[in-house]
Design a protein around this motif. Structure first.
Motif, mmCIF file in Angstrom:
data_model
loop_
_atom_site.group_PDB
_atom_site.id
_atom_site.type_symbol
_atom_site.label_atom_id
_atom_site.label_comp_id
_atom_site.label_asym_id
_atom_site.label_seq_id
_atom_site.Cartn_x
_atom_site.Cartn_y
_atom_site.Cartn_z
ATOM 1 N N MET A 66 0.677 -1.146 0.032
ATOM 2 C CA MET A 66 0.130 0.051 0.100
ATOM 3 C C MET A 66 0.851 1.240 0.018
ATOM 4 S SD MET A 66 -2.931 1.150 2.665
ATOM 5 C CE MET A 66 -3.359 -0.584 2.891
ATOM 6 N N THR A 67 0.612 2.195 -0.849
ATOM 7 C CA THR A 67 1.217 3.330 -0.766
ATOM 8 C C THR A 67 0.505 4.596 -0.478
ATOM 9 O OG1 THR A 67 0.745 3.893 -2.995
ATOM 10 C CG2 THR A 67 2.776 2.461 -2.726
ATOM 11 N N GLY A 68 1.405 5.768 0.161
ATOM 12 C CA GLY A 68 0.688 6.870 0.122
ATOM 13 C C GLY A 68 1.587 8.036 -0.141
ATOM 14 N N ILE A 69 1.129 9.255 -0.236
ATOM 15 C CA ILE A 69 2.150 10.439 -0.391
ATOM 16 C C ILE A 69 2.236 11.240 0.884
ATOM 17 C CG2 ILE A 69 2.329 12.383 -1.950
ATOM 18 C CD1 ILE A 69 1.921 10.087 -3.541
ATOM 19 N N VAL A 70 3.336 11.523 0.941
ATOM 20 C CA VAL A 70 3.834 12.257 2.147
ATOM 21 C C VAL A 70 4.642 13.433 1.589
ATOM 22 C CG1 VAL A 70 5.586 12.027 4.056
ATOM 23 C CG2 VAL A 70 4.022 10.080 3.685
ATOM 24 N N PHE A 71 4.479 14.644 2.328
ATOM 25 C CA PHE A 71 5.105 15.606 1.929
ATOM 26 C C PHE A 71 6.119 16.189 2.752
ATOM 27 C CE2 PHE A 71 3.488 19.277 3.999
ATOM 28 C CZ PHE A 71 1.882 19.071 4.507
ATOM 29 N N ASP A 72 6.278 15.651 3.924
ATOM 30 C CA ASP A 72 7.527 15.921 4.720
ATOM 31 C C ASP A 72 7.533 15.054 6.098
ATOM 32 O OD1 ASP A 72 9.656 17.350 5.604
ATOM 33 O OD2 ASP A 72 8.761 19.191 6.333
ATOM 34 N N GLY A 108 7.336 10.416 20.551
ATOM 35 C CA GLY A 108 6.543 9.435 19.439
ATOM 36 C C GLY A 108 6.448 10.064 18.148
ATOM 37 N N ILE A 109 5.687 9.205 17.391
ATOM 38 C CA ILE A 109 5.489 9.620 16.122
ATOM 39 C C ILE A 109 4.118 9.963 16.046
ATOM 40 C CG2 ILE A 109 5.006 8.613 13.847
ATOM 41 C CD1 ILE A 109 7.699 7.850 14.731
ATOM 42 N N THR A 110 3.904 11.134 15.299
ATOM 43 C CA THR A 110 2.700 11.803 15.009
ATOM 44 C C THR A 110 2.242 11.911 13.353
ATOM 45 O OG1 THR A 110 2.951 13.421 16.866
ATOM 46 C CG2 THR A 110 1.229 13.733 15.233
ATOM 47 N N LEU A 111 1.150 11.567 13.100
ATOM 48 C CA LEU A 111 0.673 11.486 11.708
ATOM 49 C C LEU A 111 -0.082 12.852 11.524
ATOM 50 C CD1 LEU A 111 -0.657 8.292 10.234
ATOM 51 C CD2 LEU A 111 1.717 9.160 10.371
ATOM 52 N N SER A 112 0.482 13.817 10.583
ATOM 53 C CA SER A 112 -0.338 14.773 10.404
ATOM 54 C C SER A 112 -0.642 15.005 9.063
ATOM 55 C CB SER A 112 0.545 16.111 11.109
ATOM 56 O OG SER A 112 -0.146 17.291 10.887
ATOM 57 N N GLY A 113 -0.956 16.340 8.432
ATOM 58 C CA GLY A 113 -1.156 16.724 7.249
ATOM 59 C C GLY A 113 -1.180 18.214 6.848
ATOM 60 N N GLY A 114 -1.759 18.603 5.812
ATOM 61 C CA GLY A 114 -3.053 17.933 5.242
ATOM 62 C C GLY A 114 -3.954 17.402 6.272
ATOM 63 N N GLU A 115 -4.698 16.421 5.834
ATOM 64 C CA GLU A 115 -5.440 15.496 6.829
ATOM 65 C C GLU A 115 -5.127 14.249 6.688
ATOM 66 O OE1 GLU A 115 -7.893 15.753 9.177
ATOM 67 O OE2 GLU A 115 -7.676 13.727 9.138
ATOM 68 N N PRO A 116 -4.562 13.673 7.602
ATOM 69 C CA PRO A 116 -4.020 12.283 7.508
ATOM 70 C C PRO A 116 -5.103 11.120 7.317
ATOM 71 C CG PRO A 116 -3.998 13.040 9.619
ATOM 72 C CD PRO A 116 -4.355 14.232 8.966
ATOM 73 N N LEU A 117 -6.348 11.503 7.852
ATOM 74 C CA LEU A 117 -7.394 10.545 7.287
ATOM 75 C C LEU A 117 -7.926 10.617 5.898
ATOM 76 C CD1 LEU A 117 -9.061 10.238 10.933
ATOM 77 C CD2 LEU A 117 -7.308 8.915 10.005
ATOM 78 N N PHE A 118 -7.503 11.353 5.188
ATOM 79 C CA PHE A 118 -7.843 11.866 3.761
ATOM 80 C C PHE A 118 -7.089 10.527 3.119
ATOM 81 C CE2 PHE A 118 -7.916 14.449 -0.306
ATOM 82 C CZ PHE A 118 -9.274 14.297 -0.474
ATOM 83 N N GLN A 119 -6.216 10.018 3.477
ATOM 84 C CA GLN A 119 -5.525 8.725 2.931
ATOM 85 C C GLN A 119 -5.636 7.759 4.042
ATOM 86 O OE1 GLN A 119 -1.507 8.823 1.071
ATOM 87 N NE2 GLN A 119 -1.764 11.100 1.445
ATOM 88 N N PRO A 120 -7.034 7.047 4.360
ATOM 89 C CA PRO A 120 -7.457 6.502 5.527
ATOM 90 C C PRO A 120 -6.573 5.218 5.603
ATOM 91 C CG PRO A 120 -9.226 6.653 3.841
ATOM 92 C CD PRO A 120 -8.168 7.537 3.510
#
Ligand code: SF4
Ligand code: SF4
Lengths: 677, 273
Positions: free
Chosen positions: B1-7, B113-125
């Motif tokens: 599975m892939t996703g797009i990460v910008f930073d 720890g690790i934090t998922l952020s965005g954008g909206e991280p749940l936009f790539q659920p």
């Protein structure tokens, strides 16, 4: 706190009381053919006699230079330096001395730490008992000067100053105020004698007991103690523009806090804490503060340190006992001495009282090593391993070149300062007489090696000939290659073993090259990771580099990523820079991290920075410097210096008022901010 | 599975307990007019162009080889002046997890720890949930606008240790006019968050005269009750990233901030950025 005194000094109001000595000591001494000790003593005594007591508002820790020599110059290899003290040798005489001897920098004793514990305990009359005629004359002249200060203090009704000066410097100190005044007197006299990089050593260790006694007996409350300490810190800022230095600020007036005692027990005390508070309160560039830490240091110490970092002075700097003490032992220092180390000037390690190492005799330019290997051997090498062997060979050659110059060292004697060392003549050496050699541009070199390995030997996407042509053309006409090298190639600071292993190799090779070598005084040679002013000088010796650094672009300061490396962030940097075997390169030279000042707007940022520092120490890092920068402010300060008289920036191991720096130093600071974290 | 990460930002200090590594997932269903992170909007890879560094040499438009650069119309590989760069990188969930876990020893030692952020991280659920699910040995947080399907939101709550969620505007119509979406779904998800008893923090961006009005803040205070709140001072500088994407900053002029009374909240503090 002490706002009036602080502003008096920062506005340089005391400069109005200065006047030149008007005496050509050098000519007079030459004519009388005086010996070196006699010259040093004579100048000191006569200037002391000319000194006028000057008491500033709110000031209780006294002594300020009023005699200067604004036209004095000091002759050195690369030209002349201003020193603000009349010379004791004529130009001809000095050139003759230099023909026969290796003269380090200004030729005077520097970067050594006298026995402050003993000075504080006994007072100067104790030392006078065994002193020669020159030392005696100097002590007498100094006491005479402090007596005149006492008289002036009496006129002004500053009775605690009068009382203090009745005790010190003649006798030992019995209170915190007396201890501070004594240290100030010795510090003042050490500079006036001619010595430079007059550093303060383990201040909390030797002065802390006086504070604790006064607090315990109720002589002082904590706020009063803090005020006295601030007074003392301001005293260290009164004469800094007169000190021998590359730029104002580079004067080596450092103090070291924390660490362990001879048995290995932690030393961070009440005075250590107050020093951090005083410095945070005053926001002035001296004294530069160092904290010794180790893997067990409690996080509160890092938090106190980080609160000072947040003020933006570029210190405290942290040094890791775990790494440094281990490294010192390997270099032959005894355990008790190693545990007692302090920071000499910027970041160099020195043992108080017994260490007379010359800690900065030269610097190996890693960038030049690669430049030579690239041009001399790349076409010949059949494999990367073979190429790397050439690199090692050049490191050997270059270090030998540096050391070959250092024969027959001569240091101007110090009949005053020398009394406080347990040696016949400290200018001739002490217990440890090692030499220190810096290493600059490690990231530029490691990144270059990685690019050579990857593109020439592994991918074979570029030939040695074409690569050399591109570098020699400063990449003009090779823009895609330049873009690839700068922005799309392995860089030290990204926790990437491909390049970090090469950095580790270069460092070991540097340490190997110095292993077993001896100084002309019989000492060993210590490798280091500092850059000092070499980060500006070394790039001038070469053109572009194979990592995509263009001609004229600078090197990182000290031990840090290249100026344009896009790094993942502080965790990766810290991991990368802990990979070399750091205990073998403990001459000094910190990993330097730049943070945007916005990082410290909230207490959270400060607390978390403390954890980052602790991580670096736990991972075995050797030394860490943290700077705060704000690009917009710096740019604006270049345009409108009058608006930023007190803007402080860190240079390589010292802090300075930005607007007082030469433009090339300013520009480098601004360039560094590009990739601030 | 892939996703797009910008930073991937190391040592983020405002994204949860302790020092953190924050992963910014590209793409957001909202369009807050004050947004400082426009590269978080589109889920596509985009080109950043720093005008002040561009020498106008034109090399980026010649001999474009890479597929991606062809789509973008310019090749950043040719730009030696540092004017061009890419925003967005495709990651395999597994590779991203491996990279993130390389930080685990440091993060665990520091209480971060690790934090998922965005954008909206749940936009790539699916990608976000997959990554979170695999980060078992480290503290996990998410920074979300709360705008997500119920099922996605509930599944997310199963795989995180800490939630940072925005509540920007209490009135749904006003919410819509400033962010492009209504807020019912967000408020429902907030109720789910509260019911889950997951440790959390509510963030309210203080946008002058838009969200920082007394009316809005008191309404939010009523909604959040005793949940901890962080009021985020708005950075008055015009965000530079719009220009780099050659877009306009939709908010234009920024008004004077109001005086905020923290005491209308049960448990709030102010954060300056
Ligand atoms: S290659 Fe870079 S500097 Fe040249 S025109 Fe393109 S963006 Fe500008
Ligand atoms: S939710 Fe966040 S990322 Fe999305 S538009 Fe609003 S501010 Fe920007």
């Amino acid at each position: 706190m002490l706002e009036e005194l602080r502003s008096y000094i920062l506005k340089k109001k005391h400069h109005a009381f200065r006047s030149p000595s008007g005496i050509d000591f050098a000519a007079e001494f030459a004519e009388k053919r005086l010996n070196p000790r006699a010259r040093v003593a004579e100048r000191f005594v006569r200037i002391c006699e000319m000194e006028q007591p000057l008491l500033m508002p709110q000031e209780r820790i006294v002594l300020t230079r009023t005699v200067t020599d604004p036209n004095a110059i000091f002759i050195k290899e690369e030209g002349e330096d201003r020193i603000d003290l009349p010379c004791i040798y004529t130009k001809e005489e000095w050139l003759q001395v230099k023909e026969k001897h290796f003269i380090h920098e200004a030729g005077w004793l520097s970067n050594v730490i006298p026995d402050y514990s003993l000075i504080l305990e006994k007072g100067l009359l104790f030392f006078r008992k065994n002193a020669d005629e020159y030392s005696c004359k100097m002590i007498d002249a100094l006491i005479d000067l402090t007596d005149r200060y006492a008289m002036e203090a009496e006129n002004q009704g500053k009775m605690d100053v009068v009382e203090t000066l009745k005790k010190v410097p003649r006798y030992g100190a019995t209170s915190f105020q007396e201890a501070l005044q004594m240290i100030r007197i010795v510090n003042f006299a050490a500079w006036l004698e001619g010595n430079y990089h007059v550093t303060l050593g383990r201040f909390d260790v030797y002065c802390g007991p006086y504070l604790e006694k006064d607090l315990a007996t109720g002589v002082l409350r904590e706020e009063e103690a803090l005020e006295l300490l601030c007074d003392f810190f301001m005293a260290l800022n009164k004469d800094t523009d007169l000190y021998y230095s590359i730029q104002r600020g580079d004067n080596g007036q450092s103090l070291t806090l924390g660490g362990v005692d001879a048995k290995g027990h932690p030393q961070f005390n009440m005075l250590s804490r107050l020093c951090l508070l005083a410095s945070k309160e005053l926001k002035v560039i001296d004294p530069k503060i160092n904290i010794r830490v180790d893997k067990n240091t409690p996080v509160e110490v890092y938090e106190l340190g980080s609160e000072l970092t947040a003020v933006g002075l570029g210190f405290p700097q942290y040094t890791n006992d775990d790494t440094v003490i281990a490294g010192l032992l390997e270099k032959g220092y005894e355990l008790e001495d190693a545990r007692n180390y302090a920071i000499a000037a910027c970041w160099e390690i020195i043992i108080p009282v017994v260490g007379t190492d010359i800690i900065n005799v030269g610097a190996l330019s890693f960038a030049k090593v690669i430049d030579r290997a690239f041009h001399e051997y790349l076409k010949k090498a059949n494999s990367f391993e073979e190429f790397l062997k050439y690199v090692d060979l050049i490191i050997m050659e270059e270090t030998e070149k540096i050391l070959a110059r250092i024969q027959n060292i001569w240091v101007i004697p110090s009949p005053f300062y020398g009394m406080f060392f347990p040696f016949e003549d400290v200018s001739k050496g002490g217990k440890y007489n090692n030499l220190g050699v810096h290493g600059t541009g490690i990231a530029t070199a490691a990144d270059s090696l990685a690019a050579i390995k990857k593109y020439v030997f592994e991918e074979k996407s570029i030939s040695a000939e074409a690569y050399i042509e591109a570098v020699d053309a400063d990449f003009v006409g090779y823009e895609s290659l330049l873009a690839k090298l700068r922005y799309d190639s392995p860089k030290m600071g990204n926790d990437d073993d491909f390049v970090d292993d090469l950095a580790a190799h270069l460092m070991s090779s540097f340490a190997d090259a110095l292993e077993g070598k001896r100084s002309s005084r019989g000492g060993q040679i210590r490798a280091g990771t500092g850059s000092a002013m070499y980060y500006l000088w070394h790039p001038e010796e070469i053109g572009a580099s194979p990592d995509g650094r263009r001609k004229g672009e600078g090197l990182g300061t000290n031990y840090s990523p290249s100026l344009y490396a896009r790094c993942n962030g502080p965790f990766s940097i810290v991991k990368s820079f802990c990979k070399p075997e750091l205990k073998r390169i403990i001459n000094g030279g910190p990993l330097t991290l730049e943070f945007l000042s916005s990082m410290f707007e909230n207490p959270e940022g400060i607390e978390k920075l403390a954890l980052l520092v602790r991580t670096y120490i736990k991972l075995g890092g050797h030394q860490l410097q943290l700077n705060t920068v704000n690009r917009e402010t710096l740019r604006d300060a270049q345009k409108h210096p009058e608006r930023y008289p007190q803007l402080v920036v860190r240079i390589w191991g010292w802090s300075a008022y930005f607007v007082e720096l030469d433009k090339r130093f300013q520009d480098h600071v601004i360039a560094r901010t590009e990739y601030a974290l | 599975m892939t996703g797009i990460v910008f930073d991937i930002k190391e040592f983020a200090v405002h994204d949860g307990p302790g020092p953190r590594v924050t992963v910014f997932l590209k793409g957001c269903p909202l369009r807050c007019k004050w947004c400082h992170n426009p590269e978080g909007h589109s889920s596509e890879i985009e080109l950043f162009w720093k005008k002040e560094k561009c020498t106008g040499c034109g090399l980026c438009r010649q001999d474009i080889e890479h597929e991606l650069c062809k789509q973008l119309g310019r090749c950043w590989h040719h730009c030696a002046s540092g004017a061009l760069s890419i925003s967005g990188q495709k990651w395999e969930a597994e590779a991203l997890v491996e990279r993130l876990l390389s930080y685990a020893p440091i993060l665990n030692d520091c209480g971060g720890g690790i934090t998922l952020s965005g954008g909206e991280p749940l936009f790539q659920p699916e990608f976000a949930l997959e990554v979170l699910k695999r980060l078992t040995t480290v503290h996990r947080a998410i920074e979300t606008s709360g705008y997500a399907d119920e099922t996605v939101f509930l599944r997310m709550l199963e795989v995180v240790d800490f939630v940072i969620m925005d509540i920007k505007l209490a009135d749904s119509d006003v919410h819509r006019s400033y962010t492009g979406v209504r807020n019912e779904e967000i408020l429902d998800n907030f109720a789910r968050l509260k019911a889950s008893h997951k440790p959390h923090l509510i963030r309210v961006p203080l946008i002058p005269q838009i969200t920082d009005t007394e009316e809005n803040l008191s309404a939010i205070a009523r909604i959040v009750g005793d949940s901890p709140v962080e009021l985020l001072e708005y950075n008055q500088l015009t965000p530079t990233k719009y220009a780099m994407l050659q877009k306009e900053f939709p908010l234009g002029e920024i008004a004077q901030p109001s005086k905020v009374d923290l005491s209308i909240f049960q448990n709030a503090k102010l954060l300056k950025l």
